[in-house]
Write a protein that holds these residues in place. Structure first.
Motif, PDB file in Angstrom:
ATOM      1  N   GLY A 230     -20.793  -2.950  -1.035  1.00  0.00           N
ATOM      2  CA  GLY A 230     -20.667  -1.886  -0.053  1.00  0.00           C
ATOM      3  C   GLY A 230     -21.955  -1.121   0.099  1.00  0.00           C
ATOM      4  O   GLY A 230     -22.921  -1.317  -0.630  1.00  0.00           O
TER       5      GLY A 230
ATOM      6  N   GLU B 186       0.831  -1.199   0.000  1.00  0.00           N
ATOM      7  CA  GLU B 186       0.000   0.000   0.000  1.00  0.00           C
ATOM      8  C   GLU B 186       0.872   1.258   0.000  1.00  0.00           C
ATOM      9  O   GLU B 186       0.559   2.236  -0.678  1.00  0.00           O
TER      10      GLU B 186
ATOM     11  N   ARG C 260     -14.231  -5.059   1.633  1.00  0.00           N
ATOM     12  CA  ARG C 260     -12.946  -5.046   0.945  1.00  0.00           C
ATOM     13  C   ARG C 260     -13.137  -5.580  -0.459  1.00  0.00           C
ATOM     14  O   ARG C 260     -13.922  -6.487  -0.691  1.00  0.00           O
TER      15      ARG C 260
ATOM     16  N   THR D 253      -9.936  -1.771   1.557  1.00  0.00           N
ATOM     17  CA  THR D 253     -11.248  -1.214   1.851  1.00  0.00           C
ATOM     18  C   THR D 253     -11.826  -0.600   0.587  1.00  0.00           C
ATOM     19  O   THR D 253     -11.126   0.085  -0.158  1.00  0.00           O
ATOM     20  N   ASN D 254     -13.099  -0.833   0.360  1.00  0.00           N
ATOM     21  CA  ASN D 254     -13.781  -0.295  -0.803  1.00  0.00           C
ATOM     22  C   ASN D 254     -13.956   1.210  -0.619  1.00  0.00           C
ATOM     23  O   ASN D 254     -14.804   1.656   0.140  1.00  0.00           O
ATOM     24  N   LEU D 255     -13.127   1.998  -1.307  1.00  0.00           N
ATOM     25  CA  LEU D 255     -13.159   3.449  -1.168  1.00  0.00           C
ATOM     26  C   LEU D 255     -14.228   4.102  -2.036  1.00  0.00           C
ATOM     27  O   LEU D 255     -14.472   5.293  -1.923  1.00  0.00           O
TER      28      LEU D 255
ATOM     29  N   LEU E 191     -19.170   4.789   3.772  1.00  0.00           N
ATOM     30  CA  LEU E 191     -18.012   3.911   3.655  1.00  0.00           C
ATOM     31  C   LEU E 191     -18.060   2.849   4.731  1.00  0.00           C
ATOM     32  O   LEU E 191     -18.155   3.156   5.917  1.00  0.00           O
ATOM     33  N   ASP E 192     -18.016   1.598   4.334  1.00  0.00           N
ATOM     34  CA  ASP E 192     -17.954   0.479   5.258  1.00  0.00           C
ATOM     35  C   ASP E 192     -16.516  -0.026   5.243  1.00  0.00           C
ATOM     36  O   ASP E 192     -16.074  -0.620   4.269  1.00  0.00           O
ATOM     37  N   GLU E 193     -15.786   0.215   6.312  1.00  0.00           N
ATOM     38  CA  GLU E 193     -14.372  -0.144   6.354  1.00  0.00           C
ATOM     39  C   GLU E 193     -14.138  -1.645   6.325  1.00  0.00           C
ATOM     40  O   GLU E 193     -13.020  -2.097   6.102  1.00  0.00           O
ATOM     41  N   ASN E 194     -15.175  -2.441   6.534  1.00  0.00           N
ATOM     42  CA  ASN E 194     -15.033  -3.890   6.477  1.00  0.00           C
ATOM     43  C   ASN E 194     -15.269  -4.445   5.079  1.00  0.00           C
ATOM     44  O   ASN E 194     -14.946  -5.595   4.812  1.00  0.00           O
TER      45      ASN E 194
END
Length: 154
Positions: free
Chosen positions: A124, A26, A134, A113-115, A129-132
């Protein structure tokens, strides 16, 4: 030398921001995305003489959410390639390094994470935004917000 300088600036910005461990893919995605932005925005060929603070606004606008960064990269590579052909020489070594970085960024996917939860084909919650949640995403799509945030923290 211009590519190495762009990479150095990007590395320092990300290290200063302390957003992500240096040893991760990353971090590399953020560094390479930011280095490409810095290198390709140097239309005048004066990269080695710039002052980082005077360029931050331009780099931040190029990495901002919603900016067509990928299209901008493609356009800049075409322009630089055309300039090299007009000069009649081979491709600039800096440009070759930049193309190699772009190749890695565009073809490497990271599980992150799905941004962009509203984008078609991505799981998502479109409301937030759901940080879980992915998804596999191209490295440059993860690198853009990292580089942008690092510049904000500078």
């Amino acid at each position: 030398m211009a590519w190495l300088y762009a990479e150095y600036i990007a590395d320092e910005l990300l290290r200063t921001g302390r957003l992500i461990p240096v040893s991760t893919l990353e971090f590399r995605a953020g560094r390479d995305t930011l280095a490409l932005t810095i290198y390709l925005s140097d239309a005048a060929g004066e990269l080695s003489g710039i002052r980082v603070v005077s360029q931050l606004d331009e780099w931040m606008s190029l990495t901002a959410y919603g900016h067509p960064w990928r299209d901008w990269v493609d356009t800049r590579f075409l322009a630089l390639g055309e300039e090299a052909r007009e000069r009649g020489g081979g491709e600039d070594p800096d440009l070759e390094l930049a193309r190699a970085a772009w190749h890695w960024l565009d073809r490497t996917e990271l599980f992150a994470t799905n941004l962009d939860p509203g984008r078609a084909g991505h799981a998502g919650n479109p409301a937030g935004l759901d940080e879980n949640a992915r998804v596999w995403t191209p490295a440059w799509q993860l690198g853009l917000p990292l580089g942008h945030l690092a510049m904000h923290l500078f």
